[in-house]
Each structure stands twice: as C-alpha cells, then as structure tokens.
Design an enzyme around this catalytic site. Structure first.
Site, short mmCIF file in Angstrom:
data_model
loop_
_atom_site.label_atom_id
_atom_site.label_comp_id
_atom_site.label_asym_id
_atom_site.label_seq_id
_atom_site.Cartn_x
_atom_site.Cartn_y
_atom_site.Cartn_z
N ASP A 34 0.79 -1.23 0.00
CA ASP A 34 0.00 0.00 0.00
C ASP A 34 0.83 1.28 0.00
O ASP A 34 0.38 2.34 0.45
CB ASP A 34 -0.95 0.00 1.20
CG ASP A 34 -2.11 -0.97 1.01
OD1 ASP A 34 -2.65 -1.02 -0.11
OD2 ASP A 34 -2.46 -1.68 1.97
N ASP A 38 -6.88 -4.37 -4.53
CA ASP A 38 -6.55 -3.03 -4.04
C ASP A 38 -5.27 -2.48 -4.66
O ASP A 38 -5.11 -1.27 -4.84
CB ASP A 38 -6.37 -3.04 -2.52
CG ASP A 38 -7.40 -3.84 -1.75
OD1 ASP A 38 -7.81 -4.91 -2.25
OD2 ASP A 38 -7.78 -3.42 -0.64
#
Length: 373
Positions: free
Chosen positions: A87, A148
């Site tokens: 991320d 994601d």
C-alpha cells in the site's frame, strides 16, 4: 448540491486539523476517529484531503498541515515504519507526490521516488507479481495479489516517467495484466485476492479476505477495479483496460440499491441489518468520472455510466454525507472496513472521506486526484 457538499467537506476537514494534530485518522468508533502516529496503511488519505482542501481554498492552514504530514511520511520512510506491504502508493501518492504535483517541491519528488523503490521491494521475479502481504516466501501469502493494489501501480508508472527507468513500469505492467486475467471474472465481477505458485507463477485459486465468500464480489474490491483499470488506461493507452473498467463499472451500477449506495458485498444476504459500504460508492464515482473523460460522446455505454455516477453521488450526498451535522468528524457515514471480521463494519472510513472529497472536486472543478500527472 455539489458545491454545498464540497463546502461542508472543506469546513469539516479544516476543523479536523486541530482535532487530529500530528496524528492520522483511520476509522471511527462511536463517531470519533481512531488516531495513529502514521503507522497504518490509510494515513495518506488524510494528507490527500488536506491537499485537496488547500487547492480548493488557497488557505495556508491546509497547506501547512499537509506539508507537516509529508514530513511525517519522510520520517516514516527513514525509520522504515510499517512499510513492508503493497500500500505504498496509497501512502505516498496522496502525500509527497501530491506536494510535488502542486508545488514542484524537489524534496517531495525525491521522497516519492524512494516510495516507488520501496514498493518495488514487493516485486517477486519468480512469480512475476507484486506480493500484497507478508514477508517474501510466506507460506500463505508469498504468491498472493489483491485487487486493491491496482491503486498503487500508478506510483510505478510515475516513477518511470520521472526517471526513464523502465523497471518500475515493467513490473507494473506484468502485475496489471495478471490482475486483469485472474482477478476479473468472466461475468465482470471480481475476486478480492488471487493465489499463485511462488516458484512458477502458476495460477492456483481466487479467494477473499474481506468479502462474504471466496466466490462473492466484495463491493470495495469491485470499486478498486473500476478506478484502478481506469487509471491503467490513462497510464498505458491500452483500450483493453478501458474496456475492463467499463465492464466492471456496469456490473457495479447494475446492482445499486434504491438509494444509490452499495451494500458491502454484492452476494451478501440483504436484510435490514446488512451493512453498506459508502466508501465503495465514493471510489467508484471517481473511477467512472475518470473513465468518462476518455470516452467518445457517442460511446454506447456513456449515458448509462453518467447516469450511474449521478445516482451514486446523489445517494451519497442525500443519505450518507454528514451535511447538517456540523460537529461530525467524518464526511461519510456507513462505511465498512471489514464486515467479515466485525472490524468497524458501520463507521467513518478516512479513505471513504478522501474519495468523497475527490469526487466532489472532480465534479465541480475537473480535478483528477493525485494518482497521475
């Protein structure tokens, strides 16, 4: 309606500067944001909201607070604080890269390139993918990707444009193609996650960490796909990614509830207790807006996409935004972090607030977020 909603979002964000101080909001409990010292995967979204607020108002209070977050991210990089995950784009695109885009600050550019190098540590040459979670060689997650990550790939495209070094874009392209082939199902729904053999890269199976079931469609995952493949088209010009984003968007819009904001999983049983995920709808609005910018006026899906965007945005503003609640810390109610794990299943989510604010800036100002230049 949009301008009023944006003004409300900006005012609440400014009020939160004093509330949060040098900490970062994550999700809420009892309508109060839980704060951390820049140790979570979500902390870039607060930075992004501050930069959006600064661009909207020119108020130095937003700029100073945003710049302080960038300094915090610089220290986080120096100290290597909780960066061993995929991320990195969520963290540094909305903080350091945003500052570079707005101010052309060379130190912010250098920090963003460090972030791209940090993300490249997740690249696995044998299986040809960016490992989402866990240490290299992890028995469970060593060959695992999640949808994601599509939102983290723009950081790598940016790094190649900045440096001329193709290793960033080469990794992004291989991961992107794996995601398209294996995370997107034939009916345009999506897996949250997919497993590959760590040694050979051979596909094993799809699954979920957040959704109702391995075979279901977690709505925020579908939203990441809509926006992620729309950005992939921007970065590559390859029409297959535009087509993928459109198909995923149509699948999403065909399943909107009456009030225009999705439940947490498209396959979860629906009753009066079923949780929503307002953040999934906010993300999808941004993705569809990006898609529409690249679609011809006579494209057969254009009017349906535009109608779905409008319906989703109207639903968010009328039924889920905290307009009329002046003391509220969050912008959107009824986000869900993890219904499956009973982890903040019906609360404020800082990413939901960010994408809602980005959507308002897109629809009123033509803003494009901080994902690409």
């Amino acid at each position: 309606m949009l301008h009023m909603a944006l003004q409300d979002a900006v005012e609440k964000t400014k009020a939160n500067i004093a509330r949060f101080g040098d900490q970062f909001p994550h999700v809420s409990k009892d309508d109060v944001y839980l704060l951390n010292d820049n140790t979570d995967w979500t902390d870039g979204f607060w930075s992004g909201m501050l930069w959006l607020g600064y661009e909207q108002t020119g108020d130095e209070a937003f700029r100073d607070a945003a710049a302080r977050t960038v300094e915090s991210f610089r220290k986080r990089m120096q100290d290597n604080v909780v960066l061993d995950h995929h991320d990195i784009g969520f963290l540094y695109s909305l903080s350091a890269k945003a500052q570079w885009m707005i101010e052309k600050d060379e130190a912010a550019r250098a920090l963003t390139l460090e972030a791209a190098d940090c993300l490249m540590k997740r690249w696995r040459p044998k299986s040809r993918l960016i490992q989402a979670w866990g240490r290299e060689g992890d028995e469970v997650s060593g060959g695992r990707i999640i949808i994601d990550c599509l939102m983290n790939l723009p950081l790598l495209f940016w790094a190649t444009k900045q440096t001329g070094d193709n290793r960033y874009v080469d990794a992004a392209m291989e991961h992107l193609e794996k995601s398209r082939r294996f995370l997107v199902r034939g009916d345009d729904s999506s897996y949250h996650t997919f497993y590959f053999d760590q040694e050979t890269g051979e596909a094993i199976r799809g699954g979920t960490a957040q959704g109702y079931a391995d075979s279901s469609t977690w709505t925020r995952g579908q939203a990441w796909g809509v926006y992620g493949f729309a950005l992939a088209y921007v970065n590559t010009g390859n029409a297959v990614y535009q087509e993928t984003a459109i198909r995923m968007a149509l699948h999403f819009l065909e399943r909107l509830p009456e009030d225009g904001v999705v439940y947490w999983d498209f396959n979860a049983p629906i009753n009066e207790d079923t949780k929503r995920d307002s953040s999934a709808s906010a993300i999808t609005v941004c993705g569809i807006h990006e898609l529409l910018k690249g679609l011809a006026e006579d494209h057969p899906d254009r009017s349906w996409l535009q109608e779905g965007l409008n319906r989703s945005m109207e639903g968010l503003i009328k039924h889920y935004a905290t307009i009329g609640k002046p003391g509220a810390e969050g912008l959107l109610e009824r986000g869900s972090y993890s219904v499956r794990a009973d982890n903040s299943p019906d609360d404020y989510m800082i990413w939901g607030d960010y994408y809602y604010m980005e959507a308002l800036m897109r629809l009123t100002k033509g803003h494009k977020g901080y994902w690409y230049e």
